[in-house]
Design a protein around this motif. Structure first.
Motif, PDB file in Angstrom:
ATOM      1  N   GLN A 832      25.529  21.047  17.396  1.00 22.37           N
ATOM      2  CA  GLN A 832      26.724  21.056  18.243  1.00 22.37           C
ATOM      3  C   GLN A 832      26.471  21.834  19.547  1.00 22.37           C
ATOM      4  O   GLN A 832      26.912  21.419  20.618  1.00 22.37           O
ATOM      5  N   LEU A 833      25.777  22.962  19.449  1.00 17.94           N
ATOM      6  CA  LEU A 833      25.487  23.717  20.667  1.00 17.94           C
ATOM      7  C   LEU A 833      24.575  22.925  21.599  1.00 17.94           C
ATOM      8  O   LEU A 833      24.730  22.959  22.824  1.00 17.94           O
ATOM      9  N   LYS A 834      23.617  22.187  21.003  1.00 12.09           N
ATOM     10  CA  LYS A 834      22.768  21.336  21.836  1.00 12.09           C
ATOM     11  C   LYS A 834      23.605  20.304  22.579  1.00 12.09           C
ATOM     12  O   LYS A 834      23.354  19.981  23.745  1.00 12.09           O
ATOM     13  N   GLN A 835      24.616  19.778  21.867  1.00  9.24           N
ATOM     14  CA  GLN A 835      25.485  18.788  22.509  1.00  9.24           C
ATOM     15  C   GLN A 835      26.217  19.416  23.704  1.00  9.24           C
ATOM     16  O   GLN A 835      26.374  18.787  24.739  1.00  9.24           O
ATOM     17  N   VAL A 836      26.664  20.675  23.550  1.00  9.90           N
ATOM     18  CA  VAL A 836      27.330  21.368  24.673  1.00  9.90           C
ATOM     19  C   VAL A 836      26.367  21.520  25.841  1.00  9.90           C
ATOM     20  O   VAL A 836      26.696  21.220  27.000  1.00  9.90           O
ATOM     21  N   PHE A 837      25.129  21.990  25.556  1.00 11.77           N
ATOM     22  CA  PHE A 837      24.160  22.200  26.627  1.00 11.77           C
ATOM     23  C   PHE A 837      23.820  20.888  27.320  1.00 11.77           C
ATOM     24  O   PHE A 837      23.675  20.829  28.552  1.00 11.77           O
ATOM     25  N   ILE A 838      23.664  19.800  26.502  1.00 16.85           N
ATOM     26  CA  ILE A 838      23.326  18.493  27.083  1.00 16.85           C
ATOM     27  C   ILE A 838      24.436  18.032  28.020  1.00 16.85           C
ATOM     28  O   ILE A 838      24.174  17.581  29.150  1.00 16.85           O
ATOM     29  N   ASN A 839      25.697  18.114  27.581  1.00 13.11           N
ATOM     30  CA  ASN A 839      26.821  17.653  28.418  1.00 13.11           C
ATOM     31  C   ASN A 839      26.873  18.408  29.738  1.00 13.11           C
ATOM     32  O   ASN A 839      27.042  17.831  30.821  1.00 13.11           O
ATOM     33  N   ILE A 840      26.725  19.733  29.674  1.00 15.74           N
ATOM     34  CA  ILE A 840      26.874  20.557  30.893  1.00 15.74           C
ATOM     35  C   ILE A 840      25.689  20.345  31.820  1.00 15.74           C
ATOM     36  O   ILE A 840      25.839  20.219  33.047  1.00 15.74           O
ATOM     37  N   LEU A 841      24.454  20.273  31.245  1.00 14.96           N
ATOM     38  CA  LEU A 841      23.275  20.074  32.100  1.00 14.96           C
ATOM     39  C   LEU A 841      23.289  18.692  32.736  1.00 14.96           C
ATOM     40  O   LEU A 841      22.890  18.513  33.901  1.00 14.96           O
ATOM     41  N   LYS A 842      23.712  17.655  31.966  1.00 18.88           N
ATOM     42  CA  LYS A 842      23.809  16.314  32.551  1.00 18.88           C
ATOM     43  C   LYS A 842      24.826  16.287  33.684  1.00 18.88           C
ATOM     44  O   LYS A 842      24.603  15.659  34.728  1.00 18.88           O
ATOM     45  N   ASN A 843      25.974  16.963  33.515  1.00 12.52           N
ATOM     46  CA  ASN A 843      26.964  17.051  34.592  1.00 12.52           C
ATOM     47  C   ASN A 843      26.369  17.731  35.824  1.00 12.52           C
ATOM     48  O   ASN A 843      26.626  17.329  36.968  1.00 12.52           O
ATOM     49  N   ALA A 844      25.560  18.774  35.610  1.00 14.27           N
ATOM     50  CA  ALA A 844      24.949  19.488  36.724  1.00 14.27           C
ATOM     51  C   ALA A 844      23.954  18.595  37.458  1.00 14.27           C
ATOM     52  O   ALA A 844      23.886  18.596  38.693  1.00 14.27           O
ATOM     53  N   VAL A 845      23.162  17.818  36.681  1.00 11.37           N
ATOM     54  CA  VAL A 845      22.204  16.904  37.317  1.00 11.37           C
ATOM     55  C   VAL A 845      22.934  15.871  38.148  1.00 11.37           C
ATOM     56  O   VAL A 845      22.562  15.561  39.282  1.00 11.37           O
ATOM     57  N   GLU A 846      23.995  15.282  37.578  1.00 11.90           N
ATOM     58  CA  GLU A 846      24.736  14.235  38.277  1.00 11.90           C
ATOM     59  C   GLU A 846      25.481  14.771  39.498  1.00 11.90           C
ATOM     60  O   GLU A 846      25.814  14.016  40.416  1.00 11.90           O
ATOM     61  N   ALA A 847      25.735  16.121  39.537  1.00 15.65           N
ATOM     62  CA  ALA A 847      26.438  16.710  40.683  1.00 15.65           C
ATOM     63  C   ALA A 847      25.508  16.931  41.862  1.00 15.65           C
ATOM     64  O   ALA A 847      25.969  17.293  42.952  1.00 15.65           O
ATOM     65  N   MET A 848      24.177  16.725  41.670  1.00 16.15           N
ATOM     66  CA  MET A 848      23.216  16.927  42.762  1.00 16.15           C
ATOM     67  C   MET A 848      22.472  15.627  43.026  1.00 16.15           C
ATOM     68  O   MET A 848      21.331  15.459  42.566  1.00 16.15           O
ATOM     69  N   PRO A 849      23.069  14.687  43.724  1.00 20.18           N
ATOM     70  CA  PRO A 849      22.396  13.405  43.989  1.00 20.18           C
ATOM     71  C   PRO A 849      21.121  13.574  44.807  1.00 20.18           C
ATOM     72  O   PRO A 849      20.237  12.723  44.756  1.00 20.18           O
ATOM     73  N   SER A 850      21.023  14.661  45.581  1.00 18.82           N
ATOM     74  CA  SER A 850      19.822  14.878  46.410  1.00 18.82           C
ATOM     75  C   SER A 850      18.804  15.753  45.715  1.00 18.82           C
ATOM     76  O   SER A 850      17.776  16.093  46.300  1.00 18.82           O
ATOM     77  N   GLY A 851      19.076  16.124  44.481  1.00 18.17           N
ATOM     78  CA  GLY A 851      18.139  16.933  43.736  1.00 18.17           C
ATOM     79  C   GLY A 851      18.292  18.412  44.039  1.00 18.17           C
ATOM     80  O   GLY A 851      19.157  18.835  44.819  1.00 18.17           O
ATOM     81  N   GLY A 852      17.435  19.213  43.390  1.00 22.01           N
ATOM     82  CA  GLY A 852      17.471  20.653  43.597  1.00 22.01           C
ATOM     83  C   GLY A 852      17.333  21.389  42.284  1.00 22.01           C
ATOM     84  O   GLY A 852      17.234  20.800  41.207  1.00 22.01           O
ATOM     85  N   PRO A 853      17.349  22.719  42.315  1.00 18.70           N
ATOM     86  CA  PRO A 853      17.157  23.510  41.087  1.00 18.70           C
ATOM     87  C   PRO A 853      18.467  23.746  40.350  1.00 18.70           C
ATOM     88  O   PRO A 853      19.537  23.828  40.951  1.00 18.70           O
ATOM     89  N   ILE A 854      18.385  23.847  39.027  1.00 23.53           N
ATOM     90  CA  ILE A 854      19.494  24.282  38.174  1.00 23.53           C
ATOM     91  C   ILE A 854      19.024  25.553  37.475  1.00 23.53           C
ATOM     92  O   ILE A 854      18.032  25.528  36.738  1.00 23.53           O
ATOM     93  N   GLU A 855      19.728  26.674  37.748  1.00 27.58           N
ATOM     94  CA  GLU A 855      19.312  27.966  37.219  1.00 27.58           C
ATOM     95  C   GLU A 855      20.090  28.270  35.932  1.00 27.58           C
ATOM     96  O   GLU A 855      21.303  28.068  35.875  1.00 27.58           O
ATOM     97  N   ILE A 856      19.350  28.757  34.933  1.00 31.29           N
ATOM     98  CA  ILE A 856      19.957  29.105  33.640  1.00 31.29           C
ATOM     99  C   ILE A 856      19.618  30.563  33.363  1.00 31.29           C
ATOM    100  O   ILE A 856      18.441  30.926  33.289  1.00 31.29           O
ATOM    101  N   ARG A 857      20.658  31.412  33.252  1.00 25.98           N
ATOM    102  CA  ARG A 857      20.446  32.841  33.006  1.00 25.98           C
ATOM    103  C   ARG A 857      21.176  33.246  31.722  1.00 25.98           C
ATOM    104  O   ARG A 857      22.285  32.787  31.467  1.00 25.98           O
ATOM    105  N   MET A 858      20.522  34.115  30.973  1.00 21.77           N
ATOM    106  CA  MET A 858      21.098  34.605  29.719  1.00 21.77           C
ATOM    107  C   MET A 858      21.060  36.132  29.742  1.00 21.77           C
ATOM    108  O   MET A 858      20.020  36.736  30.008  1.00 21.77           O
ATOM    109  N   LYS A 859      22.226  36.775  29.500  1.00 24.76           N
ATOM    110  CA  LYS A 859      22.272  38.236  29.420  1.00 24.76           C
ATOM    111  C   LYS A 859      23.531  38.646  28.659  1.00 24.76           C
ATOM    112  O   LYS A 859      24.470  37.863  28.513  1.00 24.76           O
ATOM    113  N   LYS A 860      23.501  39.889  28.204  1.00 24.77           N
ATOM    114  CA  LYS A 860      24.674  40.423  27.525  1.00 24.77           C
ATOM    115  C   LYS A 860      25.742  40.775  28.552  1.00 24.77           C
ATOM    116  O   LYS A 860      25.481  41.511  29.497  1.00 24.77           O
TER     117      LYS A 860
END
Length: 941
Positions: A832-860
């Motif tokens: 289920q968590l993978k499904q959440v990550f897939i949905n959000i990352l796919k939305n991020a990719v589709e929001a950048m038609p010209s390409g570019g970086p997607i940054e993922i940060r993890m912290k407390k």
């Protein structure tokens, strides 16, 4: 005295010090002594007093100047005009400590005395007042006389004063020197009772004297510039050697010939010329070594600021451009200027008399004729003596003599009209200066009859006020700014028991000890706010009983707006207080009830001004620290900008209630600083007087924000239920055909050639996509079995980015995972968590038609809470759309169905997590996923 005198001096009471000082004086006059228990300053002062034949025990400062003479001095002396502002500044400081500020001239005559009013009254008893003379030869040992005799700052403490009845006072004095002459021109003095001495008393006096000397020096430098300018003007019109000197005889500018002759020394003083510097500025002439010298005073603004010295050498024949010495030419007079001067004289609204230096009347203007009734030809010197009558003998002659010396003067006179009636007038005398020489005297008369009438009216008003004070039932007491009694009325004596003579000049005794702090607070408030203060308080009578009073406090101001006294008016309300206690208790209970109600309760008057509001209302509009009573919504909106729109909307709804003539019920929105608006169900009830006019408005409002939110949640739940039912039906209907299609495709697979198999693979891929979509529908339709196990979250994200790598590469997008290696574990369903990550990352990719970086940060973000931030640089989301994200069928994509984010919200909620968005149009979007974690470890790479 020599080394034998150790000048032993101990602080004691004034009475004890006087006794000790008398013993020392007896030893002093007998000459039989080896050691004195006095200070050296006192010893030296005794020697000077003895030389002048003064007995300090019997000396009392005499009153040498009348009040009118003091007034003449302070108004005519040009230097005192500069000194007075600094004395007033010192007075403001002295008032806080109970001091008197005094200033004496070089003869020791007091010409300025001001300060605490009760202290002034006490000071008059020892002649510490205007006109008294305080040099040692007149008064004996005292601070002013000692500073004048020694030309140094000095302090005389209490019993050290060796003059009549001043042993209970402390004095600090310092001389003021004229920077032009270097001589002492006066003494600045601070005086107080011996119990009020401040350690920086002398320092304050010295500081004020320095300020005066600095100011005089600044004025002297200005005079030097004017003299230098005058020298340049004279030098252009004559070749006679000349010099300009300041008031002290210092040469400001001089011709080179005078330096060559050695007439001017290195100290810029005239040498070898036998004139009297003390006489400057005045007219003098003499001869020395065949040279002829003449000194003429130079006036600026009617005051002598220096002198001009002309030197006529023996070889006078060598000068081709000589002028009449002492009368330099200033060029031809402008006829137009003469016309202006004539117009000023003839058309001036005040009467003007012009005299020559011998006192002969030369001319009077038409205004004099209009005021006194005499024709132009009727004025004669003998007649003027009957027309202008001095109020004091010799006053007019003194003023005329002063004006001839260049000193302005002003005095009051009686004016006798031609018809015989008298008028009150004020005469201003000043010199007529022509070619820088006094040739006569002007007298300008101002009719003062109306002012005298005003004084009479004031006297009548004062008498009426005194009558009111003595006849009114209210107690009235007047105190100074330190709460010392100045005056009380008869009612005060009756109510409180004290007679005026018992408490005059003493601290107000009616204030109980436990209210002293409150009284001091009121005193400070009166000094600063300058408003009338009304209150109910407790006061103490002479027999010790306490009474309740209704009390009014008001400041009294002098002509310059400075508070100098307070008036306290009170009425005994003890009985009335007891009668109202029951009513007050009832009001308290009602107030408690209103405050306990968790609703908004506001009372307004008929004009919309706030009368009362409960605490809940004040908190709602954040008015706790604002005095809201008596203010309208418009006035309150100016003080609370955040609630301005809400308060202005209240004005509109108030008007609706008045127009309806009865209760109305509306919903009003009140914004809050946390961004969550409050929705209130408001009832407004207008109240009217018996005659039908508006009396007030009662407003009751209940916060229904949570109720509205509950209704919204119910609507969303109903919508989700419909979505679930619809999704289940769609998934069921689609799955059967898909199963049939998959079976037939499997049969057809062995019958097709290579090209057909390629098409078959495409069809199978699309059918699998349809199956995935139906599985999403089923997720919405019914709860899924969730298997929670301990998983490492960074590994899940890496698996998803690896899975989406081809998809991201096709869109020229790169995943940038936080390089910091830290292990975060959580109990979760990894699929289920993978499904959440897939949905959000796919939305991020589709929001950048010209390409570019997607940054993922993890912290407390918090203890045991992980924050995962996924940031793109796409088109961004409008702020008004962010609150709707996650709702069923709400999508920002052209072909989206609006279920992806809804599923993400659902999964994160099941994992006790949250999904939030930060976005700015044109800049990108950041999705923040927060969820609890069990523990974490940092891995060193």
């Amino acid at each position: 005295m020599g080394a034998e005198n150790r000048f032993i001096f101990h602080r004691a009471s004034p009475k004890d010090e006087r006794v000790a000082l008398e013993r020392e004086w007896e030893k002093f006059i007998s000459g039989n002594y080896s050691q004195f228990n006095i200070r050296k300053e006192t010893y030296d002062s005794w020697k000077r007093c003895l030389e002048q034949g003064v007995n300090p025990f019997q000396s009392k400062p005499p009153l040498k100047l009348s009040i009118d003479e003091v007034q003449d001095y302070v108004t005519s002396d040009p230097i005192f005009r500069l000194i007075e502002p600094i004395l007033k500044k010192l007075k403001q400081v002295a008032l806080d400590f109970g001091y008197l500020v005094a200033y004496c001239n070089s003869a020791g005559e007091m010409i300025y005395c001001d300060g605490d009013f009760p202290l002034l009254l006490k000071a008059e008893d020892i002649n510490l007042s205007l006109g008294s003379k305080w040099n040692e030869g007149s008064a004996g040992t005292n601070g002013i006389g000692t500073a004048l005799a020694t030309n140094t700052p000095t302090q005389i403490f209490a019993g050290e004063h060796f003059c009549h009845e001043i042993q209970s006072w402390n004095c600090s004095s310092t001389p003021v020197r004229d920077p032009a002459t270097g001589k002492t021109i006066g003494i600045v003095n601070l005086s107080c009772f011996w119990t009020s001495n401040h350690p920086k008393m002398l320092e304050a006096v010295i500081s004020s004297a320095h300020d005066i000397e600095h100011m005089l020096y600044a004025q002297l430098k200005i005079d030097w510039c004017r003299l230098a300018s005058h020298f340049s003007e004279l030098s252009r019109n004559t070749t006679v050697p000349l010099a300009v000197l300041d008031r002290g005889g210092r040469v400001v500018k001089a011709s080179p010939r005078l330096y060559e002759q050695g007439w001017i020394g290195e100290d810029q003083r005239m040498r070898k010329i036998f004139y009297d510097p003390e006489a400057l500025p005045s007219k003098m002439n003499w001869e020395y070594e065949m040279w002829r010298f003449e000194v003429m005073p130079y006036y600026y603004g009617g005051l002598p600021i220096g002198s001009v010295l002309y030197a006529l050498p023996p070889d006078v024949g060598c000068y081709s451009n000589l002028l009449d010495i002492g009368h330099p030419s200033t060029g031809p007079k402008s006829p137009q200027r003469n016309q202006f001067c004539k117009s000023l004289f003839e058309h001036h609204p005040d009467p003007i008399f012009a005299y020559d230096v011998h006192g002969t009347l030369m001319e009077a203007n038409p205004a004099a004729t209009r005021l006194l009734g005499y024709e132009t030809g009727e004025w004669r010197a003998s007649k003027l003596e009957k027309v202008i009558i001095s109020r004091q003998e010799g006053q007019r002659l003194r003023a005329f003599a002063n004006a001839k010396q260049g000193v302005h003067d002003e005095y009051e006179v009686f004016l006798r009209h031609k018809q015989g009636h008298l008028l009150d007038g004020i005469i201003k005398s000043f010199p007529i200066i022509v070619e820088n020489e006094i040739v006569g005297v002007f007298e300008v008369i101002r009719d003062n009859t109306s002012n005298q009438q005003i004084l009479e009216d004031l006297k009548s008003t004062k008498e009426q006020l005194d009558f009111f004070l003595q006849s009114t039932e209210e107690t009235v007491v007047v105190v100074d700014t330190n709460l010392k009694v100045i005056k009380v009325n008869k009612s005060f004596e009756t109510v409180y028991g004290w007679k005026e003579q018992e408490i005059l000049g003493k601290e107000l005794p009616i204030i109980p000890d436990y209210l002293k702090t409150e009284s001091e607070s009121v005193r400070k408030q009166l000094l600063h706010s300058r408003n009338v203060i009304a209150c109910e308080t407790i006061r103490k009578c002479k027999d010790g009983t306490l009474i309740d009073v209704s009390h009014f406090s008001s400041p009294l101001f002098n002509s310059k707006g400075i508070p100098v006294a307070f008036v306290f008016i009170s009425r005994d309300i003890t009985k009335l207080k007891r009668m109202n206690e029951a009513k007050i208790e009832s009001e308290k209970r009602l107030r408690t009830l209103i405050e306990a109600i968790p609703d908004l309760v506001i009372f307004k008057d008929g004009e919309g001004r706030w009368i009362e509001a409960n605490h809940h209302s004040l908190v709602c509009f954040q008015l706790e620290r604002i005095d809201y009573r008596g203010k309208t919504d418009l006035e309150l909106s100016a003080e609370t900008a955040f609630y301005q729109e809400a308060l202005l909307q209240c004005i509109i709804s108030d008007r609706m209630a008045w127009e309806a003539g009865g209760p109305i019920r509306i919903q009003e929105i009140i914004p809050q600083p946390d961004g969550v608006d409050r929705i209130c169900d408001v009832i407004k009830i207008p109240v009217y007087h018996e005659e039908g006019t508006r009396k007030g408005l009662v407003i009751i409002g209940r916060d229904i924000t949570e109720l509205k939110q509950t209704e919204e949640l119910l609507r969303k739940s109903e919508k989700l239920a419909v979505v679930g039912q619809l999704a289940a039906g769609i998934a069921h209907e689609i799955r059967n055909p898909l199963t049939t299609l998959k079976g037939f495709l499997k049969i057809m697979e062995c019958q097709l050639d290579a090209k057909g198999k390629e098409y078959l693979e495409i069809m199978q891929s699309e059918i699998e996509q349809l199956e995935w979509i139906t599985s999403q529908f089923m997720t919405v339709a019914k709860p899924q079995a969730v298997k929670f196990q301990r998983h490492e979250l960074r590994r899940l994200i890496e698996q998803v980015t690896t899975f989406l790598y081809p998809y991201a590469t096709m869109h020229n997008v790169q995943f940038k995972l936080d390089p910091e290696r830290a292990l975060f574990f959580a109990n979760c369903d990894d699929n289920q968590l993978k499904q959440v990550f897939i949905n959000i990352l796919k939305n991020a990719v589709e929001a950048m038609p010209s390409g570019g970086p997607i940054e993922i940060r993890m912290k407390k973000s918090k203890p045991n809470t992980l924050s995962i931030r996924i940031s793109d640089r796409g088109c961004g989301i409008a702020k008004d759309r962010i609150p709707h994200l996650g709702e069923p069928f709400y999508s920002l994509k052209e072909k989206g169905v609006g279920l992806g984010l809804m599923i993400c919200y659902k999964i994160m909620k099941e994992h006790l997590g949250t999904v939030t968005f930060e976005s700015e149009e044109g800049q990108g979007t950041t999705v923040i996923l927060e969820m609890p974690i069990s523990d974490s470890k940092r891995v060193l790479c």
